[in-house]
Design a protein around this motif. Sequence first.
Motif, short mmCIF file in Angstrom:
data_model
loop_
_atom_site.label_atom_id
_atom_site.label_comp_id
_atom_site.label_asym_id
_atom_site.label_seq_id
_atom_site.Cartn_x
_atom_site.Cartn_y
_atom_site.Cartn_z
N UNK A 24 0.84 -1.20 0.00
CA UNK A 24 0.00 0.00 0.00
C UNK A 24 0.87 1.25 0.00
N UNK A 25 0.38 2.25 -0.69
CA UNK A 25 0.96 3.58 -0.61
C UNK A 25 0.31 4.28 0.57
N UNK A 26 1.09 5.04 1.33
CA UNK A 26 0.53 5.84 2.41
C UNK A 26 1.15 7.23 2.34
N UNK A 27 0.73 8.10 3.23
CA UNK A 27 1.11 9.50 3.17
C UNK A 27 2.61 9.74 3.04
N UNK A 28 3.42 8.97 3.76
CA UNK A 28 4.86 9.22 3.78
C UNK A 28 5.69 8.13 3.13
N UNK A 29 5.06 7.21 2.38
CA UNK A 29 5.85 6.16 1.76
C UNK A 29 5.03 5.04 1.18
N UNK A 30 5.67 3.89 1.08
CA UNK A 30 5.03 2.68 0.56
C UNK A 30 5.48 1.51 1.44
N UNK A 31 4.53 0.60 1.71
CA UNK A 31 4.82 -0.60 2.49
C UNK A 31 4.52 -1.81 1.62
N UNK A 32 5.43 -2.79 1.65
CA UNK A 32 5.13 -4.10 1.09
C UNK A 32 5.34 -5.12 2.21
N UNK A 33 4.54 -6.17 2.16
CA UNK A 33 4.61 -7.18 3.21
C UNK A 33 4.30 -8.55 2.64
N UNK A 34 4.88 -9.56 3.28
CA UNK A 34 4.63 -10.95 2.90
C UNK A 34 4.43 -11.76 4.17
N UNK A 35 3.74 -12.88 4.01
CA UNK A 35 3.78 -13.86 5.08
C UNK A 35 5.07 -14.63 4.87
N UNK A 36 5.73 -14.95 5.94
CA UNK A 36 7.09 -15.50 5.84
C UNK A 36 7.07 -17.02 5.68
N UNK A 37 6.46 -17.50 4.61
CA UNK A 37 6.42 -18.94 4.39
C UNK A 37 7.24 -19.34 3.18
N UNK A 38 6.93 -18.80 2.02
CA UNK A 38 7.67 -19.21 0.83
C UNK A 38 8.08 -18.03 -0.05
N UNK A 39 7.97 -16.82 0.48
CA UNK A 39 8.33 -15.62 -0.27
C UNK A 39 9.35 -14.80 0.50
N UNK A 40 10.04 -13.93 -0.23
CA UNK A 40 11.00 -13.00 0.36
C UNK A 40 10.75 -11.61 -0.22
N UNK A 41 11.29 -10.61 0.48
CA UNK A 41 11.34 -9.26 -0.05
C UNK A 41 12.77 -9.05 -0.52
N UNK A 42 12.92 -8.82 -1.82
CA UNK A 42 14.24 -8.69 -2.45
C UNK A 42 14.62 -7.22 -2.60
N UNK A 43 15.85 -6.90 -2.25
CA UNK A 43 16.43 -5.59 -2.50
C UNK A 43 16.88 -5.57 -3.96
N UNK A 173 4.68 -11.88 9.69
CA UNK A 173 4.71 -10.98 8.55
C UNK A 173 6.07 -10.29 8.48
N UNK A 174 6.61 -10.20 7.27
CA UNK A 174 7.83 -9.45 7.03
C UNK A 174 7.41 -8.19 6.28
N UNK A 175 7.82 -7.03 6.80
CA UNK A 175 7.46 -5.73 6.22
C UNK A 175 8.68 -5.01 5.67
N UNK A 176 8.47 -4.26 4.62
CA UNK A 176 9.50 -3.36 4.10
C UNK A 176 8.81 -2.01 3.89
N UNK A 177 9.38 -0.97 4.50
CA UNK A 177 8.82 0.37 4.39
C UNK A 177 9.84 1.25 3.69
N UNK A 178 9.41 1.89 2.62
CA UNK A 178 10.24 2.88 1.94
C UNK A 178 9.60 4.24 2.20
#
Length: 182
Positions: A24-43, A173-178
Amino acid sequence: MSASKNNQNLNQLASGNDSIMVGILFNDGVIIAITMTSHLIFYLDDRIYCCGRSTGYDHDSLVEVATELEEISSHTVGYKGALVAQALELLTKKYENLQDCELLLAGEDVCGLHLFTVTSDGYTGACFAALGPGADVANDYLANNWKKDMSLQEAESLVRRTIAKSRGYKAKVDLCIVFKSH
């Protein structure tokens, strides 16, 4: 153990291996999240991230995209960071002939904040999105609860509630906030 009870337990285990991705986009950035089972958040690059499967084609392709973006940066004079559009172009080329594709791309560049879904049908820009098992429920929930000027706390809470709603239980849940650059 009865056969029906055994099948129920197997179904629960099988569904536990499926990850949902929410952004989701929010006022000050963007958040992506996954359940930590078979996915990752890649840089992928400074301020650009992508949710994808932690193994197989997704893993290898996302590492290759990150490497290609790094290569672009090392050969560009006055480089100020990759554009999300560059990452999106590389991803769509890698996945153009793949039947089973679900990625969530997010980040910020000189053009602003971005959130994209990349699927077998192409890509779509969005203010909010969910992919994976339970995505229909998650997208309905997001459509009814997302608002343009959410705070970080509201956005993080919405992401967590959306995942719990789509899964039917609270998951790790694994979160990444930009955050938006100032």
